[in-house]
Motif scaffolding. Sequence first.
Motif, PDB file in Angstrom:
ATOM      1  N   ARG A 107      39.859  13.053  61.802  1.00 20.25           N
ATOM      2  CA  ARG A 107      39.635  12.900  60.357  1.00 20.25           C
ATOM      3  C   ARG A 107      40.565  13.794  59.541  1.00 20.25           C
ATOM      4  N   GLU A 108      40.817  15.004  59.982  1.00 21.78           N
ATOM      5  CA  GLU A 108      41.680  15.905  59.214  1.00 21.78           C
ATOM      6  C   GLU A 108      43.102  15.357  59.129  1.00 21.78           C
ATOM      7  N   THR A 109      43.551  14.735  60.217  1.00 20.39           N
ATOM      8  CA  THR A 109      44.892  14.142  60.203  1.00 20.39           C
ATOM      9  C   THR A 109      44.921  12.897  59.329  1.00 20.39           C
ATOM     10  N   LYS A 167      43.510  12.473  56.645  1.00 18.17           N
ATOM     11  CA  LYS A 167      43.636  12.880  55.243  1.00 18.17           C
ATOM     12  C   LYS A 167      45.094  13.038  54.830  1.00 18.17           C
ATOM     13  N   GLY A 209      38.860   8.769  55.918  1.00 15.12           N
ATOM     14  CA  GLY A 209      39.627   9.972  55.608  1.00 15.12           C
ATOM     15  C   GLY A 209      40.930   9.707  54.880  1.00 15.12           C
TER      16      GLY A 209
END
Length: 476
Positions: free
Chosen positions: A80-82, A84, A246
Amino acid sequence: MGSRYDRRMSGGTNACVLGVDIGTTSVKCCLVDTITREVISSQKKDTCSNVPSELGTEGNKQDVPRILSALQLCVSRLPRETMKRVVRVGVCGQMHGCMLWKAGSAWEQKPDSDRFAVNEVSNMYTWQDSRCSQDFLATLPTPHSHLAVSSGFGCATLLWFSKNKPEILTKYDRAGTIHDFLVCMLCDLDQPVMSIHNAASWGFFNTVTKEWNKDVLVGAGLPQELLPKVVDSGKDAGKLPNAWYGIPAGTPVLASLGDLQCSVLPLLNKNTEAVINISTSAQLCFKMPQDYSPAEAPPKTHQPIEYFPFFDGSYLAVAASLNGGNALAAFVRTVQQWSLDLGFQVPQSKIWQRILELGGNVESKSSLEIQPTLFGERHCPGENASATNIDLGNVSLGKVTRALCKGIITNLHSMMPRSLLEENGITSIIGGGSALARNPILLQELEEAYQLPVALDSRGDAAYGSAIAAINAMQK
C-alpha cells in the motif's frame, strides 16, 4: 511532468507506475520504478473464468466479474505504501475479444471501499470464439483497412449478434475489450476510450486515418453507439476520480493497450532483433521500417503475416499463431483424462513435470510429426491437427511430447520462415512468454528451426510492458 510527480519524487523515493495485464487464463499486475524501470512488486492469479457456451465448442466466453475480482485481489496485495507513489496506470489485455455493458449501471464502487462491484455486463467473448464461420464472414462487407477480419474479432462478434441474436445487443449500449472496460470503470467514463492497438484488433478500423469504418459497420447492422472512441496508443483515457488501493485520486490511466505490443515493447531494442512470445498462443514479430505504410485494403485471402500498429506510428510484422501453450495444455488434459479412464487420478502439475522430463531427453527425438493446429489458424481456419509417420517406436509419451513441441515451432516457422527474417536484416531472436520460459524443449526446437541466436528475456511480460508504456507516456 506535473506537480504530483515532483512531490512523490521528494524524500529520495522514486515514483512508480502500475502495469496490468488481463490475459486469457490469468491476470497480472506489477509496480515499476519510473527511474530504474525495475519491478518493485508483482502479483499474478489464474482467473478460472471460462463458462460453458450455448454454441458448444464454437463459442468461447468468460465470466467478467470473476476476472475483475481476481485482478482486484492481485492489486490489493501490492504494498500500500508503494501504491501511494503511483503516478500513472497502464493496462493491457488479450486482443480481439469483446464484451458489452450498460452505461451507468455496469459497476459500483461502494463508499469507503476500494473494491468495484461489477453488474449489468455480458460475458467476455474471447479471441478464441469461433462462432463466426467462414460462411458468415463471407457475408460481411470488405473492411476499409489493411487488416482482414476473423472470427473472435470484436466487430465480427458484434455483427454476428446483430444478425443472429439481436436481443443481446438491445440489453446494452457500450462495448469494448475487457481491458477497455477496466479503464472505463477505474476512470468512471461514460464512453469507453480504446487505443489504436485494440481498435485494429477488432477489425473494420483504418490505422492510417485512425477511424472506424462507421458507414460500413452501421450498414451491416452494428449500432454506432457500440463503437468506442479511439486515441493513439500511449495516450491517457482519463484519471482516477477516487483513490484505488492506495493510488491517489487524479492519477492518469492510459487507454488500454494490446498485450502483444506490450509484451514486445520491453524487448525490442534493435531493428535487427525479432521477438517471439509463446503463452496461450504464439507470436513471432519484428519491427517494420518507420516509413512503412500499410495497404488500403486487406489481402483477398488471409495471409500468415499481418502488420499490427505498434507505438509512435510504427508497425510490427507479426506471425500470430492460434496454437501455442494451449495446444500443449490440451494434450495434458487429454493425458489426464486417459488416466482417469484407467482409474487413476493424476494432477496436471505432475503430468507437466513428467512429460517435460521425458520429452527433454535426447532420445525423445523421432520421425513422428505432429501438426498442432488444434485451434486452426486465421489464414487457414479449417485446418485440423494431425500426426504422421507413426510407428511402434515413436508413440511413447516422451516422443509424442517432443514431436508436439517441435510441431508448434515448425508451424510458426511455416508462417514466418528464417529466410524472411534474414531478408529483413534480423540476426537474433529474443524470447518471452510463460510457455517458452517454462518449457526448455520449445527453446531447443526454436534454436534448431531458425538457426539464429536465441536469448530468453523475462521482461517479455505484458504487465511489465504496459508499465513501460506508462513511463514512456510520462516522458513525452
